[in-house]
Design a protein around this motif. Structure first.
Motif, PDB file in Angstrom:
ATOM      1  N   LYS A 232      42.741  34.678  38.780  1.00 44.38           N
ATOM      2  CA  LYS A 232      43.271  36.011  39.104  1.00 44.38           C
ATOM      3  C   LYS A 232      42.170  37.060  39.174  1.00 44.38           C
ATOM      4  O   LYS A 232      42.256  38.002  39.963  1.00 44.38           O
ATOM      5  CB  LYS A 232      44.318  36.415  38.069  1.00 44.38           C
ATOM      6  CG  LYS A 232      45.597  35.590  38.131  1.00 44.38           C
ATOM      7  CD  LYS A 232      46.610  36.097  37.114  1.00 44.38           C
ATOM      8  CE  LYS A 232      47.903  35.290  37.183  1.00 44.38           C
ATOM      9  NZ  LYS A 232      48.912  35.757  36.198  1.00 44.38           N
ATOM     10  N   ALA A 233      41.156  36.897  38.343  1.00 43.47           N
ATOM     11  CA  ALA A 233      40.077  37.889  38.328  1.00 43.47           C
ATOM     12  C   ALA A 233      39.333  37.948  39.666  1.00 43.47           C
ATOM     13  O   ALA A 233      38.721  38.969  39.993  1.00 43.47           O
ATOM     14  CB  ALA A 233      39.087  37.573  37.201  1.00 43.47           C
ATOM     15  N   PHE A 234      39.403  36.875  40.442  1.00 43.62           N
ATOM     16  CA  PHE A 234      38.665  36.816  41.710  1.00 43.62           C
ATOM     17  C   PHE A 234      39.565  37.081  42.916  1.00 43.62           C
ATOM     18  O   PHE A 234      39.153  36.839  44.055  1.00 43.62           O
ATOM     19  CB  PHE A 234      37.970  35.457  41.856  1.00 43.62           C
ATOM     20  CG  PHE A 234      36.789  35.294  40.943  1.00 43.62           C
ATOM     21  CD1 PHE A 234      35.536  35.756  41.305  1.00 43.62           C
ATOM     22  CD2 PHE A 234      36.926  34.697  39.695  1.00 43.62           C
ATOM     23  CE1 PHE A 234      34.444  35.617  40.465  1.00 43.62           C
ATOM     24  CE2 PHE A 234      35.841  34.541  38.847  1.00 43.62           C
ATOM     25  CZ  PHE A 234      34.595  35.013  39.225  1.00 43.62           C
ATOM     26  N   GLU A 235      40.774  37.552  42.690  1.00 43.51           N
ATOM     27  CA  GLU A 235      41.643  37.925  43.798  1.00 43.51           C
ATOM     28  C   GLU A 235      40.970  39.027  44.632  1.00 43.51           C
ATOM     29  O   GLU A 235      40.556  40.059  44.111  1.00 43.51           O
ATOM     30  CB  GLU A 235      42.987  38.416  43.278  1.00 43.51           C
ATOM     31  CG  GLU A 235      43.949  38.887  44.347  1.00 43.51           C
ATOM     32  CD  GLU A 235      44.442  37.764  45.245  1.00 43.51           C
ATOM     33  OE1 GLU A 235      44.679  38.030  46.437  1.00 43.51           O
ATOM     34  OE2 GLU A 235      44.585  36.624  44.743  1.00 43.51           O
ATOM     35  N   GLY A 236      40.821  38.775  45.931  1.00 42.06           N
ATOM     36  CA  GLY A 236      40.164  39.742  46.809  1.00 42.06           C
ATOM     37  C   GLY A 236      38.648  39.679  46.783  1.00 42.06           C
ATOM     38  O   GLY A 236      37.983  40.520  47.409  1.00 42.06           O
TER      39      GLY A 236
END
Length: 472
Positions: A232-236
């Protein structure tokens, strides 16, 4: 003892000479092909029969194209140059010029090229015109062959229909086909031939476009890559990919800096460089590194090496130069990319050559990425930097989520507006450009920035990619 008749021998020889004169172009093609086979193809027979047939076909069509287009140039010159003997010396000038340019650019001898990173008068006079003529004449002759095939097919169909009409008249049956049966008048046929030659000359204009503008017309592409396992931390998370710089007189350090400025303006989180920093000359490796040293990204600039670093034996030296500028070249190693306690596993490998062998059961096994299995982290998203896109099949087997590659230049001269697979590089790889997918794995092939061979791009614009990673 029986002796040959002098009359018979003389007549036979005269006929042979007459035949060769009537078919002198065919004789030149056959002789040149034999020499080409002896000097180039047979010494490289270890490459296999496909190599022999493929390059024989390329050579023969190239030679035939010169024998077709040089007389067309002479015909054009006769319209503007006065004098009775003008055709003879125009033919001589055109032939000598063509032979000189071919010998200068692709001859077996090593001609000093001078400055290999700046566009000099020598490159403007001798190199650029050669590649313009090379591409234009070759592609244009391909169109001539298409028109010739259509013409012959139409004439054969008309002949069949004429025969059928005669048979139908005798049998009192209706005419079975609706093709125009009467052969075109000589004037109409001449007009059609001139129109075909004019259309076939269009590749010369498109080659000029690709030389003067197309090779510098950088496109920024923005694909979204869906990775179901993405933390989730690397979304986008955004990765800027640049590839295949090939610093040379036709891709100078200033042009590379222009691309660096574009890339920095995209504000990517990480920059990935996927190989081929030099062309055929190892000398400017320091200059290309300095040009790329201005790349900036919060999570760093990483790269891998390409086949041109392998061929020029600059793998170790250019890696050290990049390291001195803060750019990390991954060579059979991985780098964890951490953010808010979560990690992406970034892997980089040297140029991957075809490595096939047979297993204990005799099956042919893909040996790409051999020894890289230990770099794959099963519980993480794995992103691979591998210059050669042909390593993708093995990467998918290893569970690598995303592979970033270059190498193909998108074909460099391609009919991508019809289908991206219609490219000169297609016999070498099925992965020509853009996005590909296999179960559990994806590949993106960047078209690169520079050129090799012809400094021309048609249907394959230079590319800077910004990949946005997302979970959905």
């Amino acid at each position: 003892m029986v002796t040959a008749s002098p009359y018979f021998s003389g007549t036979k020889m005269a006929r042979m000479i007459s035949f060769l004169r009537a078919h002198k172009r065919v004789s030149v093609i056959i002789f040149s092909w034999v020499v080409f086979c002896a000097l180039v193809l047979i010494p490289n027979w270890r490459e296999g029969p496909f190599y022999f047939l493929f390059f024989s076909a390329l050579f023969l069509t190239l030679l035939a194209s010169q024998l077709f287009w040089i007389p067309q140039v002479v015909d054009l010159g006769e319209r503007f140059v006065p004098g009775k003997s003008r055709r003879s010396w125009l033919t001589a000038i055109a032939t000598v010029t063509c032979l000189f340019l071919f010998a200068y650019n692709i001859g077996p001898w090593n001609i000093p090229q001078g400055d290999s990173t700046h566009l000099t008068l020598r490159h403007i006079l001798f190199v650029a015109p050669f590649w313009w003529w090379f591409v234009g004449s070759w592609v244009g002759f391909g169109l001539v062959l298409v028109f010739w095939t259509v013409d012959r097919t139409t004439r054969a169909a008309a002949w069949i229909c004429r025969k059928a009409r005669k048979a139908a008249i005798h049998a009192a049956a209706p005419m079975p086909c609706g093709i125009a049966l009467d052969p075109p008048s000589p004037a109409r046929r001449r007009l059609l031939e001139q129109a075909a030659v004019a259309v076939s000359a269009l590749p010369f204009a498109t080659a000029a476009y690709g030389l003067l503008y197309g090779r510098l017309d950088v496109e920024v592409t923005r694909p979204r890559i869906v990775l179901a396992r993405l933390p989730k931390a690397f979304e986008g998370f955004r990765i800027a990919q640049l590839s295949d710089f090939h610093i040379s007189p036709f891709m100078t350090a200033d042009e590379i800096r222009r691309c660096v400025t574009i890339a920095n303006g995209l504000k990517a989180d990480l920059v990935a460089l996927t190989g081929d920093y030099v062309a055929d000359d190892p000398t400017p490796q320091g200059e290309v590194v300095r040009a790329l040293a201005s790349l900036r990204a919060p999570f760093g600039v990483f790269g891998c090496l390409g086949n041109h670093e392998f061929f020029t034996e600059t793998e170790d030296s250019i890696t050290r130069l990049f390291a001195a500028e803060g750019i990390r070249i991954l060579r059979q190693e991985r780098a964890p990319i951490q953010w808010h306690g979560e990690v992406l596993n970034l892997i980089g490998v040297d140029y991957q050559q075809a490595r096939f062998s047979r297993d204990h059961e005799g099956h042919l096994v893909d040996r790409y990425l051999e020894g890289s299995e230990k770099l794959v982290m099963p519980n993480m998203v794995n992103i691979l930097l591998s210059h050669n896109p042909n390593s993708f099949d093995r990467a998918a087997e290893l569970g690598i989520d995303l592979t970033l590659a270059g190498h193909s230049h998108g074909g460099q001269v391609a009919l991508s507006f019809i289908n991206r697979g219609l490219a000169l590089v297609r016999p070498e790889t099925p992965y020509v450009s853009g996005w590909y997918e296999k179960p559990g794995s994806q590949l993106y092939v960047n078209r690169g920035i520079g050129t090799t061979g012809p400094p021309i791009r048609l249907g394959a614009r230079p590319e800077i990619t910004v990949l946005e990673l997302t979970r959905t």
